[in-house]
Enzyme design. Structure first.
Site, mmCIF file in Angstrom:
data_model
loop_
_atom_site.group_PDB
_atom_site.id
_atom_site.type_symbol
_atom_site.label_atom_id
_atom_site.label_comp_id
_atom_site.label_asym_id
_atom_site.label_seq_id
_atom_site.Cartn_x
_atom_site.Cartn_y
_atom_site.Cartn_z
ATOM 1 N N HIS A 195 0.833 -1.204 0.000
ATOM 2 C CA HIS A 195 0.000 0.000 0.000
ATOM 3 C C HIS A 195 0.863 1.247 0.000
ATOM 4 C CE1 HIS A 195 0.590 -1.320 4.193
ATOM 5 N NE2 HIS A 195 0.596 -0.029 4.534
ATOM 6 N N LEU A 196 0.339 2.252 -0.643
ATOM 7 C CA LEU A 196 1.016 3.536 -0.812
ATOM 8 C C LEU A 196 0.334 4.568 0.073
ATOM 9 C CD1 LEU A 196 3.111 5.123 -2.588
ATOM 10 C CD2 LEU A 196 1.235 5.495 -4.216
#
Length: 306
Positions: A195-196
């Protein structure tokens, strides 16, 4: 946002040729699509506006489990399965969700969906990456081929830019000015599924409670790695392997002494640092609003601050 059409945009309908049934249906369909898109964007912006009001419930221990992101990312239809309090937006390849424990005024996560279809077939159930390659950043770099890595990172970056645009609109509505937004990965994530983070650089939030919280999001330390840096890594296979090896030792960075990443002032504890960050934000806001009042626009990033 105001209506983009002015009265002069429209002409007397009697001067126009009568549309054929096909043209009428095409126009109606286009209007329906535009209306649907507008409603979708408005729903997203309503969700964003509720961002601050929903923080307290998660701070009381009702946040997601460590595997929640994987659950979100594998939903066939996240827009119907997830409530607006969790989902900000979704695309064929990605979703953006509210961080359950936001470390700043604005904090969101961008996830690649699984299956992750090829760009040429967005509606396909075929995935260009195996599920295990999406466990975390290290897995993506090791287990996906170069083309797949590029597609996954590009899709995440595109969605992050869309989230940034929404955040900036909300910043202007709530504070009257925009401030910096950081977009990057944690070298060692705390939840399963890559995830960013899209996070505003104020670091003002009740959920920021420890030195590790602060250090994990410092843009100058190395534990928080910008999306652009990771995209540069994958241009060369040997460089990618070297960078992957460096991720394993990143945990030690969280023990770095507590200092403000903006001015390097040291602090003995988190409450003192947080008071300092609030003062820094108030000062930044005051300078920005004075500049806007004087010049009618916000100072660009390459202008002198004083």
């Amino acid at each position: 946002m105001g209506n983009c059409f002015s009265p002069s945009t429209f002409t007397d309908s009697s001067a126009e040729p009568t549309p054929t049934p096909l043209e009428h249906e095409q126009t109606a369909a286009s209007s329906r699509r535009l209306s649907s898109a507008a409603k979708g964007k408005e729903r997203v912006r309503d969700s964003l506006s509720r961002h601050h009001r929903r923080t307290s419930s998660f701070l009381m221990g009702t946040g997601p489990s460590l595997g929640a992101l994987r659950t979100y990312a594998t939903l066939p239809n996240p827009s119907t399965a997830l409530p607006p309090s969790k989902l900000l937006l979704s695309t064929p390849n990605t979703i953006a969700v509210f961080d359950a424990y936001p470390k700043s005024k604005y904090h969101f996560l961008v996830l690649p969906r699984y299956p992750f279809p090829p760009q040429s077939e967005p509606d396909s159930n075929r995935s260009i990456v195996p599920l295990e390659a999406l466990d975390d950043l290290k897995s993506l770099l090791l287990k996906a081929d170069r083309r797949a890595k590029k597609e996954v990172l590009r899709a995440m970056a595109d969605t992050a830019r869309e989230v940034e645009e929404m955040i900036r609109d909300e910043m202007l509505k709530t504070e009257g000015f925009e401030w910096k937004i950081d977009v990057g990965f944690h070298a060692i994530p705390s939840m399963k599924h890559v995830h960013l983070h899209v996070i505003s650089e104020d670091r003002i939030s009740p959920a920021l409670k420890t030195k590790k919280h602060h250090n994990s999001f410092r843009p100058d330390l190395g534990f928080f790695i910008s999306i652009m840096e990771v995209q540069r890594w994958i241009q060369d296979d040997q460089n990618t392997l070297d960078r992957i090896e460096s991720l394993s030792g990143a945990q030690a960075l969280l023990d770095t002494p507590l200092t403000c990443f903006k001015c390097d002032e040291p602090f003995s504890n988190i409450p003192k640092l947080k008071q300092h960050m609030e003062k820094e934000f108030a000062k930044e806001k005051e300078i920005a609003l004075k500049h806007i009042a004087r010049h009618g626009r916000q100072r660009s990033s390459d202008e002198e601050m004083f």
